[in-house]
Design an enzyme around this catalytic site. Structure first.
Site, PDB file in Angstrom:
ATOM      1  CB  SER A  11      -0.893   0.000   1.252  1.00 61.15           C
ATOM      2  OG  SER A  11      -1.631   1.235   1.268  1.00 61.15           O
ATOM      3  CG  HIS A  36      -4.057  -1.164  -1.609  1.00 62.67           C
ATOM      4  ND1 HIS A  36      -5.318  -1.972  -1.566  1.00 62.67           N
ATOM      5  CD2 HIS A  36      -4.315  -0.256  -0.423  1.00 62.67           C
ATOM      6  CE1 HIS A  36      -6.125  -1.539  -0.977  1.00 62.67           C
ATOM      7  NE2 HIS A  36      -5.753  -0.619   0.028  1.00 62.67           N
ATOM      8  CG  ASP A  38      -4.884   2.970   1.199  1.00 58.57           C
ATOM      9  OD1 ASP A  38      -3.963   2.573   1.591  1.00 58.57           O
ATOM     10  OD2 ASP A  38      -5.990   2.252   1.047  1.00 58.57           O
ATOM     11  CG  MET A  40      -7.771   8.069   2.582  1.00 57.56           C
ATOM     12  SD  MET A  40      -6.795   7.789   4.127  1.00 57.56           S
ATOM     13  CE  MET A  40      -6.140   6.272   4.010  1.00 57.56           C
ATOM     14  CG  HIS A  70      -9.057   0.873   0.053  1.00 58.20           C
ATOM     15  ND1 HIS A  70      -8.443   0.870   1.102  1.00 58.20           N
ATOM     16  CD2 HIS A  70     -10.507   1.076   0.197  1.00 58.20           C
ATOM     17  CE1 HIS A  70      -9.575   0.938   2.188  1.00 58.20           C
ATOM     18  NE2 HIS A  70     -10.370   0.988   1.946  1.00 58.20           N
ATOM     19  CG  MET A  72     -10.897   4.171   2.431  1.00 55.64           C
ATOM     20  SD  MET A  72      -9.232   4.259   3.610  1.00 55.64           S
ATOM     21  CE  MET A  72      -8.421   4.071   1.989  1.00 55.64           C
ATOM     22  CG  MET A 141     -11.475  -1.245   5.798  1.00 55.21           C
ATOM     23  SD  MET A 141     -10.004  -0.993   4.881  1.00 55.21           S
ATOM     24  CE  MET A 141      -9.011  -0.174   6.172  1.00 55.21           C
ATOM     25  CG  ASP A 179      -6.350  -2.013   3.502  1.00 50.95           C
ATOM     26  OD1 ASP A 179      -6.650  -1.243   2.960  1.00 50.95           O
ATOM     27  OD2 ASP A 179      -4.988  -1.734   4.312  1.00 50.95           O
TER      28      ASP A 179
HETATM   29  C1  DX5 Z   1      -5.960   2.523   6.234  1.00 56.96           C
HETATM   30  C2  DX5 Z   1      -5.247   2.270   5.019  1.00 56.96           C
HETATM   31  C3  DX5 Z   1      -4.077   1.478   5.660  1.00 56.96           C
HETATM   32  C4  DX5 Z   1      -2.946   0.794   4.591  1.00 56.96           C
HETATM   33  C5  DX5 Z   1      -2.198  -0.095   5.150  1.00 56.96           C
HETATM   34  O1  DX5 Z   1      -7.183   3.255   5.673  1.00 56.96           O
HETATM   35  O2  DX5 Z   1      -5.847   1.563   4.078  1.00 56.96           O
HETATM   36  O3  DX5 Z   1      -4.654   0.249   6.245  1.00 56.96           O
HETATM   37  O4  DX5 Z   1      -3.768   0.715   3.299  1.00 56.96           O
HETATM   38  O5  DX5 Z   1      -1.469   0.347   6.128  1.00 56.96           O
HETATM   39  P1  DX5 Z   1      -0.723  -0.294   7.369  1.00 56.96           P
HETATM   40  O6  DX5 Z   1      -0.272  -1.845   6.395  1.00 56.96           O
HETATM   41  O7  DX5 Z   1       0.575   0.509   7.583  1.00 56.96           O
HETATM   42  O8  DX5 Z   1      -1.464  -0.599   8.443  1.00 56.96           O
HETATM   43 ZN    ZN Z   2      -6.404   0.436   1.453  1.00 51.99          ZN
END
Ligand code: DX5
Ligand code: ZN
Length: 225
Positions: A11, A36, A38, A40, A70, A72, A141, A179
């Site tokens: 990620s 991956h 993220d 947000m 992903h 969010m 999650m 994740d």
């Molecule tokens: C949370 C993110 C994290 C990320 C992974 O919203 O989606 O979970 O992908 O981060 P680590 O592996 O550092 O928890």
């Molecule tokens: Zn994620």
């Protein structure tokens, strides 16, 4: 029922944002095939990260990588097309972020991309039942979404196990992705319950020898369920 190949995907939230594209290249060079990303919006989660332009920059840097985006964000259906154009291959959105769940899944499908649905830790997997036949992936999650570097929530193992049972019961082919706080050890626990897609941020990017780390993560492919 065919078991999906275990995929350990970095990620990039945990990458060095000053060298984002280079970090993506280093992940692919280390043997990671799926990245991956993220996204947000500062509303669905209390953090802001990237938009379609950053996804496009990663796609340009590593066109051979599969980009697992992903979302969010609230009202994800408004942005699907932008992320498709940017080069997303897989698009996962949160059940809690839209009233248009089925429409969003179908829309991702009509764009010839792979739809996934994600749930926060407090959301029960039961609510996903009507959508399980429609998606390629369910993202459980294993931390509260919003930030990397949090501790894994062991309670989520039961959710993974229940989803795995539902897939077997109803002969459904969705993959289970986890994740948040995923390391080799927590990842192994998730694989033993039926997860096959492991997202790793902090644990992956803290490795000195990434190629060795990817090879080690891939040993999880031998774990029996
Ligand atoms: C949370 C993110 C994290 C990320 C992974 O919203 O989606 O979970 O992908 O981060 P680590 O592996 O550092 O928890
Ligand atoms: Zn994620």
């Amino acid at each position: 029922m065919k078991r999906h190949l275990i995929q350990c995907e970095p990620s990039l939230i945990a990458a060095d944002w000053g060298r984002f594209a280079e970090e993506a290249e280093l992940c692919v060079a280390a043997g990671s095939e799926i990245l991956h990303l993220d996204v947000m919006d500062g509303h669905f989660v209390p953090n802001l990260t990237m938009g379609p332009d950053m996804v496009a920059a990663v796609k340009l840097a590593v066109p051979q990588a599969i980009l697992d985006v992903h979302l969010m964000i609230y009202n994800p259906d408004r942005y699907i097309e932008n992320f498709v154009k940017a080069g997303a291959d897989e698009i996962t959105f949160h059940l809690e972020a839209t009233e248009e769940v089925e429409h969003t899944i179908q829309y991702i499908r009509t764009c010839n991309r792979s739809p996934g649905i994600a749930i926060r830790p407090e959301t029960s997997e039961e609510i996903l039942l009507p959508y399980l036949p429609l998606v390629d992936k369910v993202l459980v999650m294993t931390v509260e979404p919003g930030f990397g570097g949090q501790a894994f929530l062991p309670k989520m193992l039961t959710k993974v196990e229940r989803l795995h049972k539902l897939a077997r019961q109803h002969k459904l082919s969705f993959a289970i992705q986890v994740d948040g706080g995923i390391t080799y050890e927590t990842g192994k626990k998730c694989v033993e319950k039926g997860a096959t897609r492991l997202v790793m941020g902090s644990d992956y990017f803290r490795q000195k020898d990434r190629r060795k780390a990817v090879a080690h993560y891939n040993e999880l492919r031998n774990v029996a369920v």
